[in-house]
Design a protein around this motif. Structure first.
Motif, PDB file in Angstrom:
ATOM      1  N   GLU A 105      -5.909  -8.866  -0.082  1.00 32.59           N
ATOM      2  CA  GLU A 105      -4.878  -8.711   0.944  1.00 32.59           C
ATOM      3  C   GLU A 105      -3.501  -8.483   0.304  1.00 32.59           C
ATOM      4  OE1 GLU A 105      -7.234 -10.943   0.759  1.00 32.59           O
ATOM      5  OE2 GLU A 105      -8.390 -10.776   2.607  1.00 32.59           O
ATOM      6  N   SER A 106      -3.238  -9.137  -0.825  1.00 37.71           N
ATOM      7  CA  SER A 106      -1.940  -8.949  -1.494  1.00 37.71           C
ATOM      8  C   SER A 106      -1.796  -7.521  -2.012  1.00 37.71           C
ATOM      9  CB  SER A 106      -1.771  -9.938  -2.650  1.00 37.71           C
ATOM     10  OG  SER A 106      -1.457 -11.208  -2.134  1.00 37.71           O
ATOM     11  N   ILE A 107      -2.887  -6.964  -2.557  1.00 40.39           N
ATOM     12  CA  ILE A 107      -2.833  -5.576  -3.041  1.00 40.39           C
ATOM     13  C   ILE A 107      -2.607  -4.629  -1.851  1.00 40.39           C
ATOM     14  CG2 ILE A 107      -4.096  -3.742  -4.270  1.00 40.39           C
ATOM     15  CD1 ILE A 107      -3.313  -6.158  -6.039  1.00 40.39           C
ATOM     16  N   ASP A 108      -3.308  -4.901  -0.750  1.00 35.88           N
ATOM     17  CA  ASP A 108      -3.099  -4.081   0.453  1.00 35.88           C
ATOM     18  C   ASP A 108      -1.648  -4.149   0.915  1.00 35.88           C
ATOM     19  OD1 ASP A 108      -5.740  -3.409   0.408  1.00 35.88           O
ATOM     20  OD2 ASP A 108      -6.365  -4.870   1.936  1.00 35.88           O
ATOM     21  N   LEU A 109      -1.087  -5.361   0.859  1.00 34.07           N
ATOM     22  CA  LEU A 109       0.288  -5.573   1.309  1.00 34.07           C
ATOM     23  C   LEU A 109       1.290  -4.757   0.480  1.00 34.07           C
ATOM     24  CD1 LEU A 109       2.126  -7.399   3.208  1.00 34.07           C
ATOM     25  CD2 LEU A 109       2.364  -8.893   1.205  1.00 34.07           C
ATOM     26  N   ILE A 110       1.171  -4.809  -0.829  1.00 42.41           N
ATOM     27  CA  ILE A 110       2.171  -4.077  -1.639  1.00 42.41           C
ATOM     28  C   ILE A 110       1.969  -2.562  -1.489  1.00 42.41           C
ATOM     29  CG2 ILE A 110       2.672  -5.961  -3.258  1.00 42.41           C
ATOM     30  CD1 ILE A 110       0.913  -4.676  -5.305  1.00 42.41           C
ATOM     31  N   ARG A 111       0.745  -2.153  -1.255  1.00 46.64           N
ATOM     32  CA  ARG A 111       0.483  -0.732  -0.993  1.00 46.64           C
ATOM     33  C   ARG A 111       1.132  -0.331   0.344  1.00 46.64           C
ATOM     34  NH1 ARG A 111      -5.084  -0.496  -1.501  1.00 46.64           N
ATOM     35  NH2 ARG A 111      -5.260   0.641  -3.471  1.00 46.64           N
ATOM     36  N   ASP A 112       0.911  -1.157   1.382  1.00 46.81           N
ATOM     37  CA  ASP A 112       1.475  -0.859   2.708  1.00 46.81           C
ATOM     38  C   ASP A 112       2.996  -0.820   2.684  1.00 46.81           C
ATOM     39  OD1 ASP A 112      -1.086  -0.805   3.583  1.00 46.81           O
ATOM     40  OD2 ASP A 112      -1.057  -2.796   4.543  1.00 46.81           O
ATOM     41  N   ARG A 113       3.574  -1.667   1.862  1.00 48.69           N
ATOM     42  CA  ARG A 113       5.046  -1.704   1.822  1.00 48.69           C
ATOM     43  C   ARG A 113       5.627  -0.686   0.832  1.00 48.69           C
ATOM     44  NH1 ARG A 113       7.214  -7.792   2.708  1.00 48.69           N
ATOM     45  NH2 ARG A 113       5.757  -8.421   4.359  1.00 48.69           N
ATOM     46  N   ASN A 114       4.762   0.210   0.331  1.00 49.74           N
ATOM     47  CA  ASN A 114       5.197   1.315  -0.546  1.00 49.74           C
ATOM     48  C   ASN A 114       5.761   0.892  -1.909  1.00 49.74           C
ATOM     49  OD1 ASN A 114       4.439   3.484   1.165  1.00 49.74           O
ATOM     50  ND2 ASN A 114       6.181   2.936   2.484  1.00 49.74           N
ATOM     51  N   TYR A 115       5.320  -0.260  -2.391  1.00 51.33           N
ATOM     52  CA  TYR A 115       5.636  -0.590  -3.782  1.00 51.33           C
ATOM     53  C   TYR A 115       4.727   0.247  -4.692  1.00 51.33           C
ATOM     54  CZ  TYR A 115       8.253  -4.796  -2.435  1.00 51.33           C
ATOM     55  OH  TYR A 115       9.171  -5.664  -1.924  1.00 51.33           O
ATOM     56  N   THR A 116       5.253   0.641  -5.849  1.00 52.64           N
ATOM     57  CA  THR A 116       4.412   1.265  -6.868  1.00 52.64           C
ATOM     58  C   THR A 116       3.726   0.135  -7.634  1.00 52.64           C
ATOM     59  OG1 THR A 116       6.096   2.975  -7.044  1.00 52.64           O
ATOM     60  CG2 THR A 116       4.450   2.907  -8.795  1.00 52.64           C
ATOM     61  N   PHE A 117       2.509   0.359  -8.106  1.00 52.03           N
ATOM     62  CA  PHE A 117       1.861  -0.715  -8.900  1.00 52.03           C
ATOM     63  C   PHE A 117       0.829  -0.136  -9.866  1.00 52.03           C
ATOM     64  CE2 PHE A 117      -2.080  -0.844  -6.369  1.00 52.03           C
ATOM     65  CZ  PHE A 117      -1.659  -0.218  -5.202  1.00 52.03           C
ATOM     66  N   ARG A 118       0.666  -0.842 -10.957  1.00 53.21           N
ATOM     67  CA  ARG A 118      -0.350  -0.505 -11.953  1.00 53.21           C
ATOM     68  C   ARG A 118      -0.943  -1.822 -12.460  1.00 53.21           C
ATOM     69  NH1 ARG A 118       0.899   3.610 -10.002  1.00 53.21           N
ATOM     70  NH2 ARG A 118       1.398   5.615 -10.982  1.00 53.21           N
ATOM     71  N   PHE A 119      -2.104  -1.733 -13.109  1.00 49.46           N
ATOM     72  CA  PHE A 119      -2.765  -2.922 -13.642  1.00 49.46           C
ATOM     73  C   PHE A 119      -2.776  -2.863 -15.170  1.00 49.46           C
ATOM     74  CE2 PHE A 119      -4.089  -2.169  -9.371  1.00 49.46           C
ATOM     75  CZ  PHE A 119      -3.978  -3.422  -8.799  1.00 49.46           C
TER      76      PHE A 119
END
Lengths: 256, 256
Positions: free
Chosen positions: B27-41
């Motif tokens: 859910e946290s990954i979905d949240l940052i995606r929905d809020r248009n944050y860029t992210f990498r692992f």
């Protein structure tokens, strides 16, 4: 050489190269024996036990009592004896374990006092290194029979014990006690057996650092031979200077 | 978190432990995606290739594009690319070689540009280490995917890549380039891919040194989670302090 009453003599490169005696080496040993000098042999070999070395010397025509031969495994046994400990885990190859089995319990039990690592070749596996590592983490101390980087064989360069000593030191935060030349412990073991002080003894060797450097640090004289691993440029660049350089041990008669 | 536009996220211990997703992580990954944050692992795993990691994440219910995953092998491939070199000798295990085979020639030919060492387990033999050593002596450079001392498994402690990196450094006199966290090279690779500056990014991790320390050195913010390898005493004793500590990545919604 006038105050010299005894000699410490390196084996490989001084008495023989490969399986061939150096010309005149036998006669030089006979000469120092006839003139009543005390002598012992100090070799950094960590792939053969003392008895095997004596047999190989005998096959090359040298009549040398086995108890005159000092190698790092014997220095390690002395370390265990001094510490009043008997349990060790051996990372060694060949028949080196035979130097330990009379006084020590090798690779048995879970409480190990000392991990002992030499130039162990194929015996150095991920499994055996993990076992050694766990013993060290459980409280064992680390003894290195040598800490050389590598050695040259017909098949190319091969890693010596040093890199694996370094690996275990890095993993555990412990520092290995190095018991081969040029360590003080090792020379003292042979000197004590001779009953002589360092200033009464000359070391004959082919390695400017371990033999000559080690001897000079102890307060012994250092006689370098131009056989074995002798290289002029290594000697020219070394900080330590030998007291005397001779072409081979055969020339010993000229300086006695 | 007001100036933060992107996140770097550790995998093991942050998204999952063992083969189980941390509650609320998806859910946290979905949240940052929905809020248009860029992210990498960014993971220090050196026993699996990127595709295998993506498949394992997928089996735990994470929908993460393979190109979002950065591991030390990928940083090593980038090093080779930057140097204009393609020949490498791999001391790795598992299917890590798959990260290399598209751009590099592995273990073939006699002229090797880079020796690449990871946590290679049973692949670390006297033979393979000698081969690596000879390539290094012939001019190859050394890349370490990590330089950890050891790791803990159900069977006990196991030596990690660090001791073997140290062994090869000692034998050759060369210094390894370390490409995993907390190396600058590694973080820069992921930042460049995100198109963000360090001061626009927060790192989420469970390791106070490699994750939080590494992030702070780069100028990123550091968010420590209390899952995975988190230990309160390690955090209390560390010189580096996280910008924020949360119970788990599930709590990310509270600080966005």
């Amino acid at each position: 050489m006038k105050d010299v009453r005894g000699f410490l003599i390196d084996l490989d490169g001084v008495l023989y190269v490969g399986d061939k005696a150096i010309k005149g080496a036998r006669e030089s040993i006979d000469l120092i024996r006839d003139r009543n000098y005390t002598f012992r042999f100090v070799s950094n070999t960590t792939r053969k036990c003392r008895n095997t070395i004596a047999e190989q010397l005998s096959s090359m025509g040298f009549d040398i009592p086995v108890e005159y031969i000092f190698t790092p495994p014997l220095a390690a046994v002395a370390c265990l004896r001094n510490a009043g400990k008997r349990h060790c885990y051996l990372l060694t190859t060949g028949d080196v374990y035979r130097d330990f089995e009379q006084e020590c319990f090798c690779d048995t039990g879970t409480m190990i006092d000392f991990v002992i690592i030499g130039d162990a070749g194929d015996k150095l596996t991920y499994d055996s290194l993990n076992t050694a590592f766990r013993h060290l983490m459980n409280g064992a101390d680390l003894i290195a029979l040598e800490k050389d980087r590598y050695w040259m064989a017909p098949g190319g360069l091969f890693l010596s014990a040093g890199p694996f000593v370094q690996a275990l030191e890095f993993a555990t935060g412990k520092t290995a006690t190095i018991v081969g030349k040029p360590s003080k412990t090792f020379f003292e073991l042979a000197l004590r057996d001779m009953g002589l002080r360092a200033d009464q003894v000359a070391m004959i060797g082919d390695d400017i650092l371990t033999d000559i450097g080690g001897a000079r640090t102890m307060g012994m004289q250092g006689i370098l031979v131009r056989t074995g691993k002798y290289r002029k440029d290594a000697v020219d660049h070394a900080v330590v200077k030998p007291d005397c350089i001779i072409d081979s041990i055969a020339q010993l008669r000229d300086i006695l």
